[in-house]
Design a protein around this motif. Structure first.
Motif, short mmCIF file in Angstrom:
data_model
loop_
_atom_site.label_atom_id
_atom_site.label_comp_id
_atom_site.label_asym_id
_atom_site.label_seq_id
_atom_site.Cartn_x
_atom_site.Cartn_y
_atom_site.Cartn_z
N LYS A 497 33.99 51.46 43.69
CA LYS A 497 33.20 50.93 42.58
C LYS A 497 32.83 52.04 41.61
O LYS A 497 32.66 53.19 42.00
N PHE A 498 32.65 51.65 40.33
CA PHE A 498 32.29 52.62 39.30
C PHE A 498 30.82 53.01 39.49
O PHE A 498 29.98 52.15 39.71
N PRO A 499 30.50 54.29 39.39
CA PRO A 499 29.11 54.71 39.62
C PRO A 499 28.16 54.26 38.50
O PRO A 499 28.60 53.95 37.39
N LEU A 500 26.87 54.23 38.81
CA LEU A 500 25.85 53.93 37.81
C LEU A 500 25.64 55.20 37.00
O LEU A 500 25.20 56.22 37.52
N ILE A 501 25.97 55.12 35.72
CA ILE A 501 25.84 56.34 34.91
C ILE A 501 24.78 56.20 33.82
O ILE A 501 24.68 57.02 32.94
N LYS A 502 23.99 55.12 33.91
CA LYS A 502 22.84 54.98 33.01
C LYS A 502 21.60 54.77 33.86
O LYS A 502 21.66 54.18 34.93
N THR A 503 20.47 55.20 33.35
CA THR A 503 19.23 55.03 34.09
C THR A 503 18.78 53.59 33.97
O THR A 503 18.56 53.10 32.86
N PRO A 504 18.58 52.85 35.12
CA PRO A 504 18.06 51.49 35.03
C PRO A 504 16.67 51.49 34.39
O PRO A 504 15.91 52.45 34.54
N ALA A 505 16.34 50.43 33.69
CA ALA A 505 15.08 50.34 32.95
C ALA A 505 13.86 50.53 33.84
O ALA A 505 12.83 51.05 33.40
N ASP A 506 13.97 50.09 35.11
CA ASP A 506 12.79 50.15 35.98
C ASP A 506 12.63 51.50 36.70
O ASP A 506 11.72 51.67 37.50
N ARG A 507 13.49 52.47 36.39
CA ARG A 507 13.37 53.78 37.05
C ARG A 507 12.56 54.71 36.17
O ARG A 507 12.87 54.89 35.00
#
Length: 720
Positions: A497-507
């Motif tokens: 799977k492609f990694p998460l490369i943006k910060t989620p809004a709730d972090r």
């Protein structure tokens, strides 16, 4: 053919692969410097030269003298003598001391050193001890002069000439004449291609049986560098014939002869004939035999109540183990051989700590080890229990040329726990298992999704896939680890799977995983330099020493070679340096050992820092985790700059900060396990720089190159 004379002022460029040199020569009777070019082995600044060749005009660089043949002569000018002595050829004399000596003795300098060395006391700073050192070095130089002239006349560099003399002494010329290919076997740094060049100069013809046999051994060795423990017979003949231009009939004869000499072994498999180098054949069979012995032998550890021990250790450590962790601890109490595998954040270290706690209560001998120094140090810090490298554990003896610990002198252990076991290659595993007493328990801990070992084989994978040993696979990421985007994204990559490369809004907390988009290698290079020098230290507070660049390739703009050159020039302003060929080592440089040196107790992949440069004695001191190791001039081919290293070389290490270029230019090497391995090297911060396209190519590419090995089949047969 024109001939020119002069002394070598400096070397501008040197290519180690083909000995091509660009240098500046002070010609006799000329004011300016002459540019000389050509494939010239083993010349040093300060040496007087007689050069045969031709004048050529280069559009970019102007008039040059292209050297066809050369001869080193005794320097005839004061300046030439000063340069000659200060070049590092004579131990005890560096540039400063050379200047002092020549000031006193002038043109008679070499005569004084040769005939009246006691007169060197007339020079300020030279006492009896240094005179003895200079005399020994001078005598050594004189003794090997004829040998050096012979070897350099046949295409051998000065560094290798010195190594040849150290190995064979006065028999050097005789040995080289009889069988130059012996050099490739006996001397580190001299490979088949160098020996082949010497053989050609001596007059050994292309289709000779001696060359065919050496060529087969060379090809098998090259293939082992690609991870193969053996290679199919037909493919080996095809490749060797094509690469070395040797007739197939001669190669067939060569294989037969090598087989009779027990230098190689042939074995019929289900679909082809396997050709092994002797050490790999012995090692692969030995691993299976010794693992079977371990499984079949009685344990020296008394039986305990596993469930009771499990409850006790949870209470002592103040934790609640997950189901798979419990399974691992329970199996560890009654399994002679156990494998625990899992990715980052799945609790491998917690399991080791729990097992240690239980077995320490039994007052037995426990050994912890790992393949690399850094992995052993990390294991020791995590468990508060001493851990060694496997090499140190097995006590290598340079004098005897082997490990002191073996089946006749086994380790004093009831339990052996090995971390980072995916890094262990066939030869090292063989030496390890034959040194473990039959009554002991062996626990292998590792991550089979990482890149395979740098050396040949797929040892951990083969042990698991043989289905003859208890295996616990950890796949649950624990809550604490889930806070790390490094851990989360490593598992995503491993699962395709492609990694998460943006910060989620709730972090809200500062993230530890970043992706910087850049398509052009030159711009990526500039960004990497800025990240290392300014951006990461200023934003995150890390020292530049905490940052490691990991790259898939050695060549290209963002390959290890160019990255190291650029990062050294931007990160290390020190002006105290020493050159070796085209390499420059500065005080404070980050360097890596690139071959095993058992005498120095440093191994392939060990990282250190240049802590001292002695230009007089032509030595470099490197600090390897607090241990100072001195390198002579002839040993500098064992180290390289390590501001940037290949992902393969980073295995078993962890760094606070990792920067990983991921560009489409690397497409040949872009593989899922490579990206996964690189990401998991980061402890606190991972920064990928490149394109999403390149990253997607790598994640999709889960095709692992086949490695020819038969350990799994041997284990299946033996333990059936």
């Amino acid at each position: 053919m024109p001939t020119i004379y002069g002394f070598l002022e400096r070397i501008v460029y040197y290519n180690e692969e083909n000995d091509f040199i660009v240098a500046r020569l002070q010609e006799k009777g000329k004011k300016g410097l002459t540019t000389i070019v050509g494939n010239i082995s083993g010349i040093n600044p300060g040496e007087s030269l007689k050069l045969d060749g031709r004048w050529v005009h280069d559009k970019k660089f102007g008039e040059q003298f292209r050297v066809e043949a050369f001869e080193v002569t005794v320097p005839a000018t004061v300046n030439g003598i000063r340069k000659y002595l200060g070049s590092g050829l004579i131990k005890g004399i560096g540039p400063i001391m050379a200047n002092r000596i020549v000031k006193v003795f002038g043109l008679d300098t070499l005569e004084v050193i040769d005939k009246e060395p006691s007169r060197l006391k007339e020079v300020d700073g030279i006492g009896e001890k240094r005179i003895a050192m200079i005399s020994r070095a001078w005598e050594g130089q004189k003794e090997i002069k004829d040998i050096m002239v012979f070897l350099q006349g046949h295409g051998v560099s000065a560094t290798y000439s010195a190594k040849i003399y150290k190995q064979y002494g006065r028999k050097s010329i005789e040995t080289v004449r009889d069988n130059p290919y012996q050099l490739a076997t006996d001397i580190q740094g001299i490979g088949f291609l160098t020996a082949d060049k010497i053989a050609e100069n001596i007059g050994i013809y292309q289709n000779s049986i001696i060359r065919a046999k050496a060529g087969i051994l060379y090809m098998l060795s090259e293939l082992s560098d690609d991870g193969h423990v053996y290679f199919p017979y037909d493919g080996l003949i095809e490749r060797t014939s094509e690469k070395l231009k040797i007739d197939k009939e001669i190669l067939i004869r060569g294989i037969s002869s090598l087989s009779q000499e027990k230098k190689i072994f042939l074995e019929e498999t289900e679909d082809h004939k396997a050709v092994y180098l002797a050490p790999f054949y012995i090692a692969e069979r030995g691993i299976a035999t010794y693992l079977k012995r371990l499984m079949d032998s009685l344990s020296s550890i008394r039986k305990i109540d596993s469930q009771k021990a499990l409850s006790w250790v949870e209470d002592k450590l103040g934790i609640k183990l997950a189901q798979r962790q419990k399974e691992a601890v329970l199996l560890a109490t009654n399994s002679k051989v156990l494998v625990i595998t899992g990715g980052p954040g799945t609790g491998k270290t917690t399991i080791i700590k729990a097992i240690l706690k239980i077995f320490q209560q039994l007052k037995i001998n426990i050994i912890l080890a790992a393949p690399t120094g850094r992995a052993a140090k990390r294991m020791s810090e995590a468990t508060a229990f001493p851990a060694k490298t496997i090499h140190r554990l097995l006590e290598y003896s340079p004098k005897d040329g082997g490990f002191k610990r073996n089946q006749d002198n086994p380790l004093n252990a009831n339990l052996v726990i090995i971390d980072e076991a995916s890094m262990i290659d066939t030869l090292l595993m063989y030496h390890l298992v034959k040194a473990i007493p039959s009554y002991a328990h062996l626990i292998l801990v590792g991550d089979i999704n990482q890149l395979p070992s740098v050396g040949p084989g797929n040892v951990l994978k083969d042990i698991i896939s043989s289905n003859n040993f208890p295996v616990v696979t950890l796949n649950e990421i624990f809550r604490q680890a889930k806070k790390s985007m490094i851990v989360v994204n490593a598992h995503k990559v491993n699962n395709g799977k492609f990694p998460l490369i943006k910060t989620p809004a709730d972090r809200k907390e500062l993230i530890d995983f970043y992706f910087i988009h850049e398509e052009e290698p030159e711009k990526a290079l500039n960004k990497i330099i800025k990240l290392c020098k300014d951006r990461i230290p200023s934003r995150f507070g890390y020292d530049t020493k905490d940052i490691q660049v990991l790259t898939p390739m050695n060549r290209g703009v963002i390959g290890t070679s160019n990255l190291n050159y650029e990062l050294q020039s931007h990160l290390n302003p020190n002006e105290l340096f020493m050159t070796y060929g085209s390499r420059v080592f500065k005080l404070g440089d980050k360097v890596m050992q690139i071959s095993n040196n058992y005498e120095k107790d440093v191994f392939n992949g060990d990282i250190g820092w240049v802590s001292k440069i002695d230009k007089e004695g032509y030595q470099i001191e490197i600090d390897h985790d607090g241990r100072k190791v001195v390198y002579e001039r002839s040993e500098l081919d064992e180290i390289t700059l390590a501001y940037a290293v290949s992902v393969h070389k980073s295995q078993g290490s962890e760094y606070p900060v990792v920067i990983i270029p991921v560009m489409t230019q690397h497409y040949i090497l872009l593989q899922r396990n490579l990206i996964y391995t690189a990401i998991t090297r980061a402890k606190k911060l991972a920064v990928l720089i490149g394109t999403k396209k390149a990253l997607a190519i790598a994640i999709r590419n889960n095709k692992v190159e086949r490695r020819y090995a038969r350990l799994r089949q041997r284990l299946e047969v033996l333990l059936r």
